[in-house]
Design an enzyme around this catalytic site. Structure first.
Site, PDB file in Angstrom:
ATOM      1  N   LYS A 116       5.976  -1.910   1.539  1.00 46.52           N
ATOM      2  CA  LYS A 116       5.176  -1.907   2.764  1.00 46.52           C
ATOM      3  C   LYS A 116       5.460  -3.487   3.563  1.00 46.52           C
ATOM      4  O   LYS A 116       5.448  -3.648   4.522  1.00 46.52           O
ATOM      5  CB  LYS A 116       3.599  -1.262   3.062  1.00 46.52           C
ATOM      6  CG  LYS A 116       2.961  -1.518   4.142  1.00 46.52           C
ATOM      7  CD  LYS A 116       1.705  -0.936   4.091  1.00 46.52           C
ATOM      8  CE  LYS A 116       0.885  -1.173   5.386  1.00 46.52           C
ATOM      9  NZ  LYS A 116      -0.686  -0.639   5.287  1.00 46.52           N
ATOM     10  N   GLU A 161       0.710  -1.300   0.233  1.00 46.50           N
ATOM     11  CA  GLU A 161       0.043   0.036  -0.014  1.00 46.50           C
ATOM     12  C   GLU A 161       0.961   1.434   0.015  1.00 46.50           C
ATOM     13  O   GLU A 161       0.155   2.323  -0.171  1.00 46.50           O
ATOM     14  CB  GLU A 161      -0.744   0.028   1.111  1.00 46.50           C
ATOM     15  CG  GLU A 161      -1.996  -1.158   0.903  1.00 46.50           C
ATOM     16  CD  GLU A 161      -2.936  -1.242   2.293  1.00 46.50           C
ATOM     17  OE1 GLU A 161      -2.767  -0.733   3.261  1.00 46.50           O
ATOM     18  OE2 GLU A 161      -4.075  -1.958   2.220  1.00 46.50           O
TER      19      GLU A 161
END
Ligand code: BGC
Length: 776
Positions: free
Chosen positions: A609, A496
């Site tokens: 991430k 993300e």
């Protein structure tokens, strides 16, 4: 003697004998770190989840009681549906000889708070010296019943040690609780019945769910039950009683039981408040309730999932902790509900379900309790109308599943605005609800995985084929033509930290997989069940779609390994700037990067991430060679911050596959400490459901080496050096296998009446019905 942040506050080795590796103990009371224990020690039965806030109140507490599937939406466009915090029934305010019992006052002479995983019971024992110097022993216990899903039972035993005790207890039901300020309930009837049962009714403001909360108290002094003087009072959304027993002699013990129940109009057997009251009125006392609760845990959970690790005590405890929370978070009683990303243990992620369920949690149920897995998939089936609406709103066809889900018919419920942008000072826009689209293929993947493990044809005919087709209809409408091929642009992948990317490898491969499976099952049904295909065809226009699937799937661009064998995470990732991530990787706090950069800046750097290409290599593992897996690990892991709790489990499993036991184990050690470890802030908004499901996957799929590839079962265990034995159960096509691995033997017991074929360490074997196979 109050201690400041005690970083070794949690102990795991207090259980001995029968309770070895079953107890987690908080040894110091710290009013600054209440959230961690509230969440990690939370109690639940899948119907409700209760944060373990203490009986007495503290300024930094976050009390929480969540009933699965009772979503409500507060007024206004800025709000999204969330799971409301039901009335608190656990508060018990004690006044001992005129002094308020508060651990922030006076002196704590002895303290521990323990979660007993085996019995799912929380206890707290305290030796307290009050500000004026009087000493007391207090012993609190509580549980949320697995046998009667509506019930919370509490007990406190108080012994005055310095002088006789004049006790005052203020206790009842408090509906003034909110979700960080948002009040989800309209006031309902308050009432005391027979001088005993207090009732608070409440109704959610928008979804109009009726809640009935009841509580009652029982007092015992040295084995004699009695009714103390009591005064009832009612306030807005609050009903409490003040109890004032006769003086309790020094060294005598008074015991108070508080039995509470919550019932809602979402219950399948709900009739009305009166029938709920009648049911509550028959609930027995603490000890009787506890016997039934304990038996339910033993029989339905620990005998059902006898998972054992020998060699490292903490690891045994960690896998039990996982099973404990997997049980507490899962609404196994109702297929209209799903699992929240924080289970039922906090307000985090608003009780919404994500891909966390299908990719991280579901494998536990698919292989250990297929009935529950089926129900969770039925939830997705039942939410197809919301997914169809989401597709239509975005000018697509078929079922486009929401990134975050609540009510079946809601469609998308991801909030639009999130954390502060440190550069612009504005809230950051959350794009996942718009463009994190891989979840649609993840759900299809889980359907297929469930089918392969269970062979549940009935499920496929009622729900499974339709899910596979409806998702594929979405994908064909989603693909974009670009000269001679198709692509998927403008998405967020699992990572993300990269928004609006083109051709995220994970998304493209999973969409392709989804299309191919739809083609396969269309062909199959054409041969084997044309009537069903016909019915589904008329609903989803499958004849036209089938042609489109064939045309587009074969031309969908799938990012290929480059000359270094690295699969580009998306079209531009590999050309982005690389920075030294060491300081952020070592930071104790997740998201440390965002104290220096905003998301736009991170978007322009090779920073990931969480597992992205890596999860692709795990889910579609037989499409990639070991060399490709290794090259991608070497490339991406150093650029991955593991800022999502979903990341490390996947990495651990891949490291096992790549034969690096040490790395696999060190990733597992970190994964298993996300909630359980000593970071006293990591779990404030709730435990991490996906990480907990991931721990189970690391143990069974990683170290246990269980895989299903192309519909066949494989077993290739690689125990970590420190483990001497591992045992776990799995179901394969309805047969239950108990697998026992030691350093030099593998024992597989087939307790079913069918032979089971599997490939063990590369060799195909058959384990005959009701026999044990041993390989040494
Ligand atoms: C992760 C998602 C996950 C969500 C809920 C996010 O931080 O990036 O992959 O689904 O948390 O757990």
């Amino acid at each position: 003697m109050l201690l400041k942040n005690d970083i070794q506050a949690l102990k795991y080795d207090k259980g001995t004998g029968e309770l070895n590796n079953w107890l987690i103990t908080e040894t110091r009371f710290n009013p600054e770190t209440l959230g961690k224990v509230e969440a990690v020690f939370s109690l639940g039965n899948g119907y409700m989840g209760l944060r373990s806030a203490t009986e007495e109140r503290y300024s930094k507490e976050v009390r929480g009681n969540f009933v699965a599937g009772t979503f409500n939406k507060f007024l206004g466009d800025k709000e999204v549906t969330e799971l409301p915090n039901a009335a608190d029934m656990t508060e018990m305010a004690l006044t001992l000889n005129g002094e308020t019992f508060q651990l922030t006052d006076g002196e704590i002479l002895d303290f521990d708070r323990t979660l007993n995983l085996k019995d799912a019971e929380l206890s707290r024992q305290i030796h307290w010296r009050s500000p004026s110097g009087d000493e007391y022993k207090l012993f609190f216990t509580r549980f949320v019943s697995l046998d009667n899903k509506h019930i919370i039972a509490q007990k406190v035993a108080i012994t005055p040690l310095s002088r006789d005790l004049t006790l005052k207890l203020n206790s009842g039901i408090n509906g003034q609780i909110t979700n960080t300020g948002t009040q989800h309930f309209k006031e309902g009837v308050l009432r005391l019945y027979d001088q005993k049962i207090m009732k608070l009714e409440a109704h959610t403001t928008e979804s109009n769910i009726d809640f009935a909360h009841f509580t009652r108290h029982e007092f015992t002094l040295e084995n004699d039950t009695f009714t103390p003087k009591n005064t009832i009072f009612m306030d807005r959304r609050k009903i409490f009683t003040t109890f004032e027993p006769e003086t309790i002699k020094k060294n005598e013990t008074i015991t108070i039981e508080k039995i509470s129940g919550v019932y809602t109009s979402r219950d399948r057997d709900w009739e009305n408040v009166d029938t709920a009251l009648a049911s509550f009125a028959t609930v027995p006392n603490y000890d009787t309730l506890f016997q039934a609760h304990r038996k339910a845990w033993r029989t339905n959970i620990w005998e059902q999932y006898p998972i054992q690790i020998e060699g490292v005590d903490f690891d045994q405890l960690a896998i039990r902790f996982a099973v404990y929370h997997l049980t507490g978070m899962t609404p196994a009683h109702d297929n209209r509900m799903n699992i929240g990303a924080k289970g039922l243990s906090g307000e985090g992620y608003k009780g919404h379900a994500f891909w966390d369920t299908e990719i991280f949690v579901l494998p536990f149920f698919t292989t250990s309790n297929p009935k529950i897995a089926r129900q969770l998939l039925e939830y997705r089936f039942l939410s197809i109308p919301g997914a169809v609406r989401k597709a239509a709103e975005n000018n697509y066809e078929g079922a486009m599943f929401p990134w975050e889900s609540a009510w079946l018919e809601d469609g998308e419920v991801t909030p639009v605005w999130g954390a502060a942008d440190i550069i612009t000072g504005e809230p950051t826009k959350i794009w996942s609800g718009f463009i994190e689209q891989h979840i649609t293929a993840d759900i299809a993947f889980a359907v297929w995985q469930y089918y392969q493990f269970t062979g549940d044809q009935d499920f496929m005919e009622k729900h499974g084929y339709e899910l596979l087709f409806a998702t594929a209809v979405f994908w064909q409408s989603r693909l974009e033509e670009n000269s001679d091929h198709y692509e998927i642009t403008g998405v967020v992948g699992p990572d993300e930290y990269k928004e609006h990317v083109d051709n995220n490898a994970f998304t493209n491969y999973m969409a392709h997989w989804n299309l191919e499976k739809a083609i396969h099952y269309y062909d199959l049904l054409l041969q084997e069940n044309p009537a069903l295909l016909e019915a589904l065809s008329s609903k989803w226009d499958l004849r036209t779609n089938y042609r489109k699937w064939q045309e587009k799937s074969s031309k969908l661009y799938l990012p290929q390994p480059n000359s270094e064998l690295v699969i580009p995470q998306d079209d531009t990732y590999l050309s982005k700037k690389i920075i030294d991530l060491t300081p952020y990787k070592e930071a104790s706090q997740v998201g440390a990067l965002f104290l220096e950069y905003n998301l736009d800046q991170v978007n322009d750097m090779q920073i990931t991430k969480q597992a992205d290409v890596m999860i692709l290599l795990y889910l579609l593992e037989n499409e990639f060679s070991p060399e490709v897996k290794q090259a991608n690990w070497d490339y991406y892991e150093p650029k991955t911050l593991h800022d999502s709790s979903l990341s490390r489990a996947t990495h651990s499993i891949l490291a096992s596959d790549l034969g690096d036991k040490e790395l696999a184990y060190s990733m597992f050690e970190k994964a298993s400490r996300i909630d359980l470890g000593q970071n006293m802030k990591s779990s404030d908004p709730g435990i991490h459901s996906a990480s907990i499901g991931g721990i189970w996957q690391v143990v069974v799929n990683g170290f246990g080496g269980v895989r299903m590839l192309d519909g066949k079962l494989y077993l290739h265990p690689h125990l970590p050096e420190k483990w001497t034995a591992l045992q776990f159960p799995i179901y394969w096509k309805g047969s239950r296998l108990l697998i026992n691995v030691t350093k030099d033997t593998i024992k597989i017991t087939n307790t079913s009446n069918n032979d089971v074929q599997l490939t063990l360490n590369g060799t195909e074997i058959s384990i005959l019905a009701n026999t044990t196979f041993t390989n040494n």
